[in-house]
Design a protein around this motif. Structure first.
Motif, PDB file in Angstrom:
ATOM      1  N   GLU A  66       0.843  -1.186   0.000  1.00 60.30           N
ATOM      2  CA  GLU A  66       0.000   0.000   0.000  1.00 60.30           C
ATOM      3  C   GLU A  66       0.880   1.238   0.000  1.00 60.30           C
ATOM      4  OE1 GLU A  66      -3.104   1.886   3.060  1.00 60.30           O
ATOM      5  OE2 GLU A  66      -3.520  -0.169   2.461  1.00 60.30           O
ATOM      6  N   TYR A  67       0.580   2.143  -0.872  1.00 61.74           N
ATOM      7  CA  TYR A  67       1.375   3.350  -1.027  1.00 61.74           C
ATOM      8  C   TYR A  67       0.559   4.561  -0.630  1.00 61.74           C
ATOM      9  CZ  TYR A  67       3.364   7.374  -3.331  1.00 61.74           C
ATOM     10  OH  TYR A  67       3.856   8.626  -3.580  1.00 61.74           O
ATOM     11  N   SER A  68       1.166   5.407   0.137  1.00 62.65           N
ATOM     12  CA  SER A  68       0.552   6.689   0.399  1.00 62.65           C
ATOM     13  C   SER A  68       1.671   7.724   0.432  1.00 62.65           C
ATOM     14  CB  SER A  68      -0.272   6.656   1.678  1.00 62.65           C
ATOM     15  OG  SER A  68       0.382   7.171   2.763  1.00 62.65           O
ATOM     16  N   PRO A  69       1.568   8.748  -0.410  1.00 65.09           N
ATOM     17  CA  PRO A  69       2.648   9.726  -0.509  1.00 65.09           C
ATOM     18  C   PRO A  69       2.816  10.504   0.785  1.00 65.09           C
ATOM     19  CG  PRO A  69       0.731  10.475  -1.732  1.00 65.09           C
ATOM     20  CD  PRO A  69       0.431   9.091  -1.243  1.00 65.09           C
ATOM     21  N   LYS A  70       4.053  10.962   0.995  1.00 64.59           N
ATOM     22  CA  LYS A  70       4.317  11.802   2.157  1.00 64.59           C
ATOM     23  C   LYS A  70       3.566  13.120   1.994  1.00 64.59           C
ATOM     24  CE  LYS A  70       8.205  12.222   4.052  1.00 64.59           C
ATOM     25  NZ  LYS A  70       9.561  12.515   4.445  1.00 64.59           N
ATOM     26  N   GLU A  71       3.294  13.755   3.105  1.00 63.01           N
ATOM     27  CA  GLU A  71       2.651  15.067   3.071  1.00 63.01           C
ATOM     28  C   GLU A  71       3.559  16.061   2.360  1.00 63.01           C
ATOM     29  OE1 GLU A  71      -0.326  16.316   4.375  1.00 63.01           O
ATOM     30  OE2 GLU A  71      -0.882  14.212   4.590  1.00 63.01           O
ATOM     31  N   ARG A  72       2.973  17.012   1.696  1.00 68.43           N
ATOM     32  CA  ARG A  72       3.766  18.065   1.057  1.00 68.43           C
ATOM     33  C   ARG A  72       4.321  18.991   2.142  1.00 68.43           C
ATOM     34  NH1 ARG A  72       2.929  17.930  -4.511  1.00 68.43           N
ATOM     35  NH2 ARG A  72       1.041  16.831  -5.090  1.00 68.43           N
ATOM     36  N   GLU A  73       5.612  19.327   2.004  1.00 70.00           N
ATOM     37  CA  GLU A  73       6.293  20.149   3.009  1.00 70.00           C
ATOM     38  C   GLU A  73       6.610  21.548   2.489  1.00 70.00           C
ATOM     39  OE1 GLU A  73       9.812  18.076   4.525  1.00 70.00           O
ATOM     40  OE2 GLU A  73       9.010  16.289   3.566  1.00 70.00           O
ATOM     41  N   TRP A  74       6.764  21.702   1.195  1.00 68.70           N
ATOM     42  CA  TRP A  74       7.118  22.946   0.526  1.00 68.70           C
ATOM     43  C   TRP A  74       8.385  23.563   1.119  1.00 68.70           C
ATOM     44  CZ3 TRP A  74       5.323  23.025  -4.018  1.00 68.70           C
ATOM     45  CH2 TRP A  74       4.069  22.476  -4.288  1.00 68.70           C
ATOM     46  N   ILE A  75       9.501  23.004   0.699  1.00 65.98           N
ATOM     47  CA  ILE A  75      10.819  23.479   1.083  1.00 65.98           C
ATOM     48  C   ILE A  75      11.128  24.682   0.185  1.00 65.98           C
ATOM     49  CG2 ILE A  75      13.235  22.836   1.277  1.00 65.98           C
ATOM     50  CD1 ILE A  75      12.129  19.898   1.383  1.00 65.98           C
ATOM     51  N   THR A  76      11.556  25.789   0.797  1.00 75.09           N
ATOM     52  CA  THR A  76      11.651  27.051   0.077  1.00 75.09           C
ATOM     53  C   THR A  76      13.047  27.651   0.109  1.00 75.09           C
ATOM     54  OG1 THR A  76       9.362  27.506   0.675  1.00 75.09           O
ATOM     55  CG2 THR A  76      10.663  29.384  -0.005  1.00 75.09           C
ATOM     56  N   SER A  77      13.407  28.277  -1.002  1.00 74.93           N
ATOM     57  CA  SER A  77      14.605  29.100  -1.101  1.00 74.93           C
ATOM     58  C   SER A  77      14.249  30.277  -1.998  1.00 74.93           C
ATOM     59  CB  SER A  77      15.780  28.304  -1.675  1.00 74.93           C
ATOM     60  OG  SER A  77      16.924  29.118  -1.785  1.00 74.93           O
ATOM     61  N   GLY A  78      14.044  31.442  -1.414  1.00 74.70           N
ATOM     62  CA  GLY A  78      13.604  32.616  -2.183  1.00 74.70           C
ATOM     63  C   GLY A  78      12.278  32.319  -2.849  1.00 74.70           C
ATOM     64  N   PRO A  79      12.169  32.589  -4.154  1.00 76.50           N
ATOM     65  CA  PRO A  79      10.907  32.348  -4.856  1.00 76.50           C
ATOM     66  C   PRO A  79      10.744  30.897  -5.340  1.00 76.50           C
ATOM     67  CG  PRO A  79      12.445  33.405  -6.328  1.00 76.50           C
ATOM     68  CD  PRO A  79      13.127  33.312  -4.988  1.00 76.50           C
ATOM     69  N   PHE A  80      11.690  30.016  -4.973  1.00 69.79           N
ATOM     70  CA  PHE A  80      11.684  28.635  -5.439  1.00 69.79           C
ATOM     71  C   PHE A  80      11.212  27.698  -4.338  1.00 69.79           C
ATOM     72  CE2 PHE A  80      15.067  30.965  -7.565  1.00 69.79           C
ATOM     73  CZ  PHE A  80      14.741  30.786  -8.892  1.00 69.79           C
ATOM     74  N   GLN A  81      10.380  26.723  -4.707  1.00 71.22           N
ATOM     75  CA  GLN A  81       9.887  25.734  -3.750  1.00 71.22           C
ATOM     76  C   GLN A  81       9.832  24.360  -4.408  1.00 71.22           C
ATOM     77  OE1 GLN A  81       5.941  27.254  -2.845  1.00 71.22           O
ATOM     78  NE2 GLN A  81       6.647  27.853  -0.814  1.00 71.22           N
ATOM     79  N   ILE A  82      10.152  23.315  -3.615  1.00 65.86           N
ATOM     80  CA  ILE A  82       9.845  21.945  -4.015  1.00 65.86           C
ATOM     81  C   ILE A  82       8.905  21.380  -2.962  1.00 65.86           C
ATOM     82  CG2 ILE A  82      11.919  21.532  -5.396  1.00 65.86           C
ATOM     83  CD1 ILE A  82      13.105  20.004  -3.016  1.00 65.86           C
ATOM     84  N   ASP A  83       8.136  20.379  -3.343  1.00 65.58           N
ATOM     85  CA  ASP A  83       7.018  19.955  -2.492  1.00 65.58           C
ATOM     86  C   ASP A  83       7.365  18.981  -1.377  1.00 65.58           C
ATOM     87  OD1 ASP A  83       7.408  18.025  -4.520  1.00 65.58           O
ATOM     88  OD2 ASP A  83       5.322  17.391  -4.462  1.00 65.58           O
ATOM     89  N   ARG A  84       8.532  18.321  -1.415  1.00 68.27           N
ATOM     90  CA  ARG A  84       8.864  17.353  -0.363  1.00 68.27           C
ATOM     91  C   ARG A  84      10.373  17.296  -0.156  1.00 68.27           C
ATOM     92  NH1 ARG A  84       5.021  14.096  -3.356  1.00 68.27           N
ATOM     93  NH2 ARG A  84       3.094  14.032  -2.198  1.00 68.27           N
ATOM     94  N   SER A  85      10.749  16.657   0.933  1.00 66.10           N
ATOM     95  CA  SER A  85      12.175  16.425   1.196  1.00 66.10           C
ATOM     96  C   SER A  85      12.563  14.991   0.850  1.00 66.10           C
ATOM     97  CB  SER A  85      12.498  16.703   2.670  1.00 66.10           C
ATOM     98  OG  SER A  85      11.764  15.821   3.498  1.00 66.10           O
ATOM     99  N   GLU A  86      11.558  14.137   0.580  1.00 68.32           N
ATOM    100  CA  GLU A  86      11.842  12.741   0.253  1.00 68.32           C
ATOM    101  C   GLU A  86      10.816  12.227  -0.746  1.00 68.32           C
ATOM    102  OE1 GLU A  86      13.403   9.871   3.306  1.00 68.32           O
ATOM    103  OE2 GLU A  86      11.443   8.947   2.918  1.00 68.32           O
ATOM    104  N   TYR A  87      11.324  11.481  -1.732  1.00 70.43           N
ATOM    105  CA  TYR A  87      10.481  10.929  -2.792  1.00 70.43           C
ATOM    106  C   TYR A  87      10.811   9.452  -2.979  1.00 70.43           C
ATOM    107  CZ  TYR A  87       9.928  15.851  -4.036  1.00 70.43           C
ATOM    108  OH  TYR A  87       9.667  17.194  -4.010  1.00 70.43           O
ATOM    109  N   VAL A  88       9.832   8.692  -3.473  1.00 65.12           N
ATOM    110  CA  VAL A  88      10.099   7.329  -3.914  1.00 65.12           C
ATOM    111  C   VAL A  88      10.260   7.393  -5.432  1.00 65.12           C
ATOM    112  CG1 VAL A  88       8.805   6.282  -2.015  1.00 65.12           C
ATOM    113  CG2 VAL A  88       7.671   6.646  -4.190  1.00 65.12           C
ATOM    114  N   LEU A  89      10.929   6.407  -5.998  1.00 63.08           N
ATOM    115  CA  LEU A  89      11.107   6.362  -7.444  1.00 63.08           C
ATOM    116  C   LEU A  89       9.739   6.313  -8.122  1.00 63.08           C
ATOM    117  CD1 LEU A  89      14.065   3.864  -7.491  1.00 63.08           C
ATOM    118  CD2 LEU A  89      14.149   6.226  -8.290  1.00 63.08           C
ATOM    119  N   GLY A  90       9.552   7.141  -9.119  1.00 66.17           N
ATOM    120  CA  GLY A  90       8.272   7.212  -9.831  1.00 66.17           C
ATOM    121  C   GLY A  90       7.450   8.424  -9.446  1.00 66.17           C
TER     122      GLY A  90
END
Length: 191
Positions: A66-90
């Motif tokens: 069973e897969y459930s994605p991690k919660e989005r964390e929104w890591i930020t640097s200035g105007p740039f953001q990515i949604d998580r600190s950890e990802y699974v392949l795919g």
């Protein structure tokens, strides 16, 4: 003359009766087929121990996978953001760029790890605040023989996102060796 009128009436009555009998038989056959199908689809109440063991094993495997994605964390640097600190392949890595200044121009570089101290550019995304100050982008790291990414070992590890042409801090994230269920075939070694 009466005989000429009676014959068509009798023939018509016979045709109507044959039609009624045919429709009645057809409806009754449909009911029988539906009843049989329903019976075949309904599991029997008493399941044999072997079948129950197999059903339990399938349920256990499904729970493990069973897969459930991690919660989005929104890591930020200035105007740039990515949604998580950890990802699974795919999983897709979402990059949100919002509020670039008019003078900000450069590239977002996603760097994959080669070893503990060295990285290689996986993908770059240009940006120019004078043309577009807000946009979204995503990448999905994949195995690629052409790019020398032969197996999941070439993707797993600590990645860095660098903002070339700016003084913004780098962002870090990790890709684990787990694979998004259903994507297993996409990560077979190719070299």
């Amino acid at each position: 003359m009466k005989g000429k009128i009676v014959i068509p009436i009798v023939v018509g009555a016979i045709i109507v009766m044959i039609g009624i009998i045919a429709i009645t038989n057809q409806e009754s056959n449909q009911m029988e087929v539906e009843d049989i199908l329903d019976r075949e689809l309904m599991p029997e109440e008493d399941t044999s121990p072997e079948v129950q063991k197999k059903l339990d094993e399938i349920e256990r495997i499904n729970l493990e996978n069973e897969y459930s994605p991690k919660e989005r964390e929104w890591i930020t640097s200035g105007p740039f953001q990515i949604d998580r600190s950890e990802y699974v392949l795919g999983e897709k890595i979402f990059l949100v760029i919002g509020g670039l200044q008019q003078y900000e121009k450069g590239q977002v570089a996603f760097l994959r790890p080669l070893n503990d101290t060295h990285y290689k550019v996986y993908q770059t995304i240009p940006f120019d605040g004078s043309k577009k100050n807000v946009f979204n982008y995503y990448i999905q790291p994949q195995i690629s023989k052409e790019n020398g990414i032969c197996s999941i070992d070439d993707l797993v590890g600590d990645w860095t996102v660098v903002f070339r042409g700016t003084n913004y801090e780098n962002l870090k994230f990790r890709i684990t060796d787990k694979i998004l269920p259903g994507d297993e075939d996409s990560y077979e070694p190719v070299c």
